[in-house]
Design a protein around this motif. Structure first.
Motif, short mmCIF file in Angstrom:
data_model
loop_
_atom_site.label_atom_id
_atom_site.label_comp_id
_atom_site.label_asym_id
_atom_site.label_seq_id
_atom_site.Cartn_x
_atom_site.Cartn_y
_atom_site.Cartn_z
N ALA A 1 0.89 -1.09 -0.20
CA ALA A 1 0.03 -0.24 0.08
C ALA A 1 0.96 1.40 -0.07
CB ALA A 1 -0.88 0.13 1.29
N ARG A 2 0.43 2.34 -0.55
CA ARG A 2 1.05 3.71 -0.45
C ARG A 2 0.87 4.21 0.87
NH1 ARG A 2 -0.75 8.45 -4.76
NH2 ARG A 2 -2.40 8.41 -3.12
N MET A 3 2.11 4.73 1.29
CA MET A 3 1.96 5.53 2.52
C MET A 3 1.29 6.79 2.44
SD MET A 3 3.39 3.33 4.89
CE MET A 3 3.82 4.41 6.06
N GLU A 4 0.18 7.20 3.17
CA GLU A 4 -0.21 8.66 2.85
C GLU A 4 0.25 9.69 3.99
OE1 GLU A 4 -1.87 9.41 0.40
OE2 GLU A 4 -2.52 7.24 -0.24
N GLU A 5 1.30 9.23 4.91
CA GLU A 5 1.80 10.18 5.94
C GLU A 5 3.13 9.49 6.50
OE1 GLU A 5 -0.86 8.43 9.71
OE2 GLU A 5 -1.44 10.74 9.05
N GLY A 6 3.77 10.30 7.06
CA GLY A 6 4.84 9.75 7.77
C GLY A 6 6.05 10.15 6.87
N PRO A 7 7.29 9.78 7.51
CA PRO A 7 8.67 10.03 6.46
C PRO A 7 8.76 9.46 5.38
CG PRO A 7 9.05 8.49 8.58
CD PRO A 7 7.66 9.02 8.61
N GLN A 8 8.08 8.09 5.19
CA GLN A 8 8.04 7.38 3.85
C GLN A 8 6.68 7.77 3.11
OE1 GLN A 8 8.95 3.71 5.90
NE2 GLN A 8 10.15 3.46 4.19
N LYS A 9 6.17 9.05 3.16
CA LYS A 9 4.97 9.43 2.42
C LYS A 9 5.14 9.08 0.86
CE LYS A 9 1.76 13.23 2.16
NZ LYS A 9 1.38 14.54 2.51
#
Length: 562
Positions: free
Chosen positions: A144-152
């Motif tokens: 899944a695609r990260m929507e927040e955080g350092p790996q957005k």
């Protein structure tokens, strides 16, 4: 294997665990780079390639030095493909590594689509924000695609996949490895849980029967004795440290402030004992799975509690160092106030340490605050009297109505203060009895501090008979005034007062008031006796009598005549 062989192997294993991990096989020159997680295709491909590199190295050397500068970036590349945001901080890397091994074992058992059929960077750019996730066909593994955080905006194995990977593998481990598609790594999971932490131990482990390398309760059989031995040794070391600490504390407290303060070294040393166990278990024994999480969590929890103990111990030593000043009475209210303030500050710091440590252990801050609130409410209900006494102690220490050694009067008591504690105050009564009064009750009393009076005041009435001539009354007043003129212990601002102030039913009243300094009670009594005898003698010489109480005898004549 004979009966003697297994103990020898076990001793050899434990001895080799103490050797430097740098003694190992030559490290191959492996190509490494940061993981490419820009699309589901690149994430899956990098994850599989990096896992196969580690697996190949394991097959070639039978050992992986986890501190290797060449292999460490490859391990990190594997972990970078996982969404680790829900993993507890204390076991994040170990848990992520187990998840990665399980994911690889699962993918080695299912048919994977060709890489060109998996969405790549071109499909991601074409889809824009619509391509939020991609699932491996026939599995519950989702990228899944990260929507927040350092790996957005990076594509990682999702939180749900990371959470259920171990359970999913347990359901899949009976399936055979696939024979087509990307390279597989048979036995990767078994190696992960049974591998030693030192290259010198590898030959010993290889010579052990297969049963000792099998897993029992999530860990290789040969690791269990070493794990229990490590825990027992660490526990005994901590108990020994605390025992030495308590003995030295009792010996030096109140006698040698420097030695007493230095005893803080022992509680600090005790904090490191759980971390040493964690190091041995994680980096030398290479314990994996739930045994590692339990040991890791328990060790950090014990270290957290030991740190809180250090906070309280340090606050006590700071307080005693301040109290050791010559200007502070160790038994006085100031000393007790310093101790209470130090205790309250240490409680605040301990709560902060608990909250920070709890978050690191994976407990959410809201849960910690709710637990602290409920726990605090329960403690407050169960300790109402204790809290009331504590606030009473604080009130006494703020007002400072008395000190140790001073004489006070309150309620029906009169005596000298012997001790002021955190809960109660002990007073030695003039009768010799010892009374203990809770501080909250004492704080509500009207306290008369006799020791702090600047003088002792005497007020006396001298009565002379009603048939005394006026000149004799004037003579009485003059005698008394002369006796007290510039008397012993007189304050120049408080001369004696002598006045004819009342006509009583049976006498004339002469009021005598004088003040004696310093307020030494026995000296005052001796002076008062001297004054009384001088007045008595002068009255005798002048023929002046003291008034006797009027006595009236009633006679009931009617009852006598009946």
């Amino acid at each position: 294997m004979g009966r003697f062989h297994f103990p020898v192997c076990l001793i050899s294993i434990l001895f080799c665990l103490t050797l430097s991990p740098s003694i190992g096989f030559a490290e191959p020159k492996l190509n490494y780079r940061p993981a490419d997680t820009s699309s589901p295709r690149s994430t899956l491909k990098d994850f599989i390639d990096a896992s196969n590199q580690i697996s190949k190295h394991v097959r070639d050397t039978k050992f992986v030095n986890r501190d290797s500068e060449a292999l460490r970036p490859i391990i990190l590349r594997i972990l970078d493909c996982l969404d680790q945001s829900d993993l507890p901080a204390f076991a994040r890397e170990a848990r992520a590594a187990e998840v990665a091994i399980c994911l690889k074992e699962i993918m080695d058992r299912v048919e994977l689509p060709p890489f060109d059929e998996i969405p790549g960077i071109e499909e991601v750019d074409a889809a824009g924000d619509k391509l939020t996730s991609w699932r491996i066909p026939g599995t519950r593994l989702t990228i899944a695609r990260m929507e927040e955080g350092p790996q957005k905006h990076e594509y990682l194995f999702s939180k749900g996949t990371v959470d259920r990977a171990v359970r999913y593998y347990q359901d899949m481990k009976a399936y055979p490895y696939r024979t087509s598609g990307p390279e597989t790594s048979p036995g990767f999971y078994r190696w992960y849980f049974s591998s030693p932490g030192h290259s010198a131990v590898v030959p010993i482990i290889e010579r052990l029967p297969k049963g000792f390398r099998d897993q029992v309760f999530g860990m290789a059989v040969w690791k269990w004795p070493a794990l229990f031995l490590s825990i027992i040794v660490a526990s005994l070391v901590m108990l020994l440290i605390y025992r030495i600490h308590f003995r030295l504390t009792q010996r030096w407290k109140g006698k040698n402030i420097v030695c007493y303060c230095l005893t803080i070294i022992f509680p600090i040393l005790a904090v490191f004992a759980p971390f040493i166990v964690t190091y041995v278990v994680k980096d030398q024994l290479i314990v994996r799975g739930w045994p590692l999480y339990i040991v890791d969590f328990t060790s950090l929890l014990i270290a957290l509690l030991a740190s809180i103990f250090v906070v309280f111990a340090a606050s006590n030593r700071v307080a005693e160092t301040i109290i050791a000043s010559p200007k502070i009475n160790p038994q006085g209210l100031n000393a007790q106030l310093i101790r209470i303030i130090s205790r309250l500050m240490s409680m605040v710091i301990a709560v902060a340490v608990f909250l920070v440590g709890g978050q690191y252990l994976g407990i959410k801050l809201t849960t910690l605050l709710a637990s602290a609130g409920i726990g605090g409410f329960a403690v407050a209900l169960a300790a109402q009297d204790t809290l009331k006494t504590l606030f009473g102690t604080i009130m006494l220490m703020a007002d400072k109505p008395f000190r140790v050694g001073e004489r006070i009067q309150f309620n029906q008591y009169d005596g000298n203060v012997e001790d002021i504690g955190l809960r109660s105050t002990r007073v030695r009564l003039l009768t010799g009895n010892l009374v203990t009064i809770p501080n909250d009750e004492l704080a509500r009393c009207d306290i008369e501090n006799i020791t702090r009076r600047p003088y002792i005041r005497r007020s006396a009435d001298i009565k002379i008979p009603l048939d005394t001539h006026r000149t004799k009354v004037e003579q009485c007043i003059e005698i008394i005034r002369n006796t007290l003129k510039d008397h012993e212990g007189m304050n120049p601002d408080l001369p004696a007062r002598v006045y004819f102030d009342e006509f009583n039913d049976d006498s004339f009243n002469i009021k005598v008031i004088y003040w004696y300094t310093p307020p030494e009670f026995w000296d005052f009594l001796a002076f008062s006796q001297k004054v009384n005898l001088q007045i008595f003698q002068a009255f005798e010489e002048q023929g002046i009598q003291f008034s006797q109480p009027l006595r009236v005898v009633h006679t009931d004549t009617e009852s006598q005549g009946s």
